[in-house]
Design an enzyme around this catalytic site. Structure first.
Site, PDB file in Angstrom:
ATOM      1  N   LYS A   1      -6.195  -3.585 -80.527  1.00  0.00           N
ATOM      2  CA  LYS A   1      -6.002  -4.849 -81.260  1.00  0.00           C
ATOM      3  C   LYS A   1      -6.969  -5.953 -80.785  1.00  0.00           C
ATOM      4  O   LYS A   1      -6.597  -7.117 -80.696  1.00  0.00           O
ATOM      5  CB  LYS A   1      -4.568  -5.351 -81.134  1.00  0.00           C
ATOM      6  CG  LYS A   1      -3.511  -4.405 -81.697  1.00  0.00           C
ATOM      7  CD  LYS A   1      -2.156  -5.065 -81.733  1.00  0.00           C
ATOM      8  CE  LYS A   1      -1.069  -4.158 -82.238  1.00  0.00           C
ATOM      9  NZ  LYS A   1      -0.671  -3.118 -81.275  1.00  0.00           N
TER      10      LYS A   1
HETATM   11  O1  LIG Z   1      -1.268  -1.476 -83.818  1.00  0.00           O
HETATM   12  C1  LIG Z   1      -0.168  -0.922 -83.550  1.00  0.00           C
HETATM   13  O2  LIG Z   1      -0.083   0.282 -83.264  1.00  0.00           O
HETATM   14  C2  LIG Z   1       1.071  -1.727 -83.773  1.00  0.00           C
HETATM   15  C3  LIG Z   1       1.060  -2.658 -84.804  1.00  0.00           C
HETATM   16  C4  LIG Z   1       2.285  -3.243 -85.198  1.00  0.00           C
HETATM   17  O3  LIG Z   1       2.358  -4.008 -86.149  1.00  0.00           O
HETATM   18  N1  LIG Z   1       3.420  -2.901 -84.529  1.00  0.00           N
HETATM   19  C5  LIG Z   1       3.430  -2.033 -83.481  1.00  0.00           C
HETATM   20  O4  LIG Z   1       4.500  -1.735 -82.936  1.00  0.00           O
HETATM   21  N2  LIG Z   1       2.236  -1.486 -83.073  1.00  0.00           N
HETATM   22  C6  LIG Z   1       2.216  -0.595 -81.883  1.00  0.00           C
HETATM   23  O5  LIG Z   1       2.919   0.604 -82.178  1.00  0.00           O
HETATM   24  C7  LIG Z   1       3.675   1.027 -81.043  1.00  0.00           C
HETATM   25  C8  LIG Z   1       5.154   0.996 -81.394  1.00  0.00           C
HETATM   26  O6  LIG Z   1       5.876   1.529 -80.337  1.00  0.00           O
HETATM   27  P1  LIG Z   1       7.409   2.003 -80.557  1.00  0.00           P
HETATM   28  O7  LIG Z   1       8.149   0.809 -81.105  1.00  0.00           O
HETATM   29  O8  LIG Z   1       7.844   2.372 -79.153  1.00  0.00           O
HETATM   30  O9  LIG Z   1       7.398   3.175 -81.489  1.00  0.00           O
HETATM   31  C9  LIG Z   1       3.285   0.101 -79.897  1.00  0.00           C
HETATM   32  O10 LIG Z   1       2.201   0.678 -79.198  1.00  0.00           O
HETATM   33  C10 LIG Z   1       2.844  -1.162 -80.630  1.00  0.00           C
HETATM   34  O11 LIG Z   1       1.889  -1.895 -79.886  1.00  0.00           O
END
Ligand SMILES: O=C(O)c1cc(=O)[nH]c(=O)n1[C@@H]1O[C@H](COP(=O)(O)O)[C@@H](O)[C@H]1O
Length: 305
Positions: A106
């Site tokens: 990001k």
């Molecule tokens: O860019 C990302 O992957 C991301 C964007 C977003 O809008 N929301 C989001 O949760 N993420 C990432 O996706 C992952 C979600 O993790 P979990 O909620 O554990 O499945 C994390 O690494 C967040 O940083």
């Protein structure tokens, strides 16, 4: 690797999901972290060695059924210089096992600095006459808020090295609408960002029909998925928010095209921490992660049929 390669892996495995590798020490079973703390003491090195062992175990358990992994840089930065080594070892191991690697960074900055980020995570650093890939991700998440000159260095890597990007468009977090849904000359900001993503993707088409510039669209926002899907028919969507953030398979259908392609759904904590539900103090973390990945795959595939 190009988005074309990701689509081929998704088709090959019949699985449009990606496993997030966001290991905090408390996600790692005691038999791994305890061993490393015995060897290295209560140190960042012990933590980093534990993360690598845990990640490699997850990759072993998932690589024949899941097309991609998504390490989130923050969890490696937590471990200082040892974390950088842990990230590189994780990426290399995932590649060795045939997995596509989405580096979730990001990042963005002015052009000169964005160039360093792009070379670090997607490209190569030049040392004398030698070019070395510090991390070698196949794709990275990018924040496009600084505009085209901040994105251009990442686009350059996509043009020259068949890499791909996932631009933040509608993020999964509860506060995303504070700005992303604000009106900007008659359309919400996320729609304006989607228009810019379409522009950045011009000239970067691949044979699969999708271009190299994808979008991050939260699983938690089904309505926005529908709007953005129409704005970006040629962009692949990275869809985080399934599982730990509360989104379910019924929430993600709008992110996909009618052919069942167009999106890849992420789960990080849901897969990494599946072992915490089995009550076996993590001895079975690989089997638990695999079972959760299979459950998620079937859940998502059934929802988009
Ligand atoms: O860019 C990302 O992957 C991301 C964007 C977003 O809008 N929301 C989001 O949760 N993420 C990432 O996706 C992952 C979600 O993790 P979990 O909620 O554990 O499945 C994390 O690494 C967040 O940083």
């Amino acid at each position: 690797m190009s988005i074309q390669t990701l689509v081929e892996k998704i088709k090959e495995k019949g699985n449009p999901t990606v496993a997030g590798l966001d290991a905090r020490l408390e996600y790692i079973p005691q038999h791994i972290s305890g061993r490393n703390m015995m060897l290295h003491g209560e140190t960042l090195r012990a933590a980093a060695e534990s993360v690598v062992a845990f990640n490699c175990g997850l990759i072993d358990a998932l690589c024949d059924i899941v097309p991609a992994v998504k390490p989130q840089a923050a969890y490696y930065e937590l471990l200082g210089s040892y974390g950088a080594m842990a990230l590189k070892e994780t990426i290399d191991y995932a590649h060795a096992k045939g997995m596509y690697v989405i580096g979730d960074i990001k990042r963005n900055d002015i052009g000169a600095t964005a160039t360093a980020y792009a070379e670090a995570y997607l490209g190569k650093t030049r040392v004398g006459d030698t070019e070395i890939a510090p991390y070698g991700c196949d794709s990275v998440t990018v924040n496009g808020y600084l505009g085209t000159d901040g994105v251009e260095p990442f686009l350059k890597e996509c043009r020259s090295r068949e890499k791909s990007l996932f631009m933040l468009v509608k993020t999964s977090n509860p506060s995303s609408g504070e700005l992303q849904n604000r009106d900007m000359e008659g359309k919400p900001l996320y729609a304006r960002m989607a228009e810019m993503v379409a522009k950045w993707g011009e000239g970067l088409d691949t044979p699969c029909g999708y271009n190299q510039i994808g979008a991050v669209v939260g699983a938690t926002y089904p309505e926005e998925q529908k709007i953005i899907r129409e704005l970006l028919p040629k962009s692949y969507f990275l869809v985080p928010g399934y599982g730990a953030q509360g989104a379910t398979a019924k929430d993600i259908a709008n992110a996909f095209n009618d052919d069942g392609l167009g999106a890849i759904v992420n789960s990080s904590r849901g897969i990494m921490c599946a072992w915490k539900k089995t009550g076996n103090n993590g001895e079975d973390y690989k089997e638990a992660a695999r079972a959760e990945a299979i459950r998620m795959r079937d859940d998502i595939v059934n929802a988009i049929k």
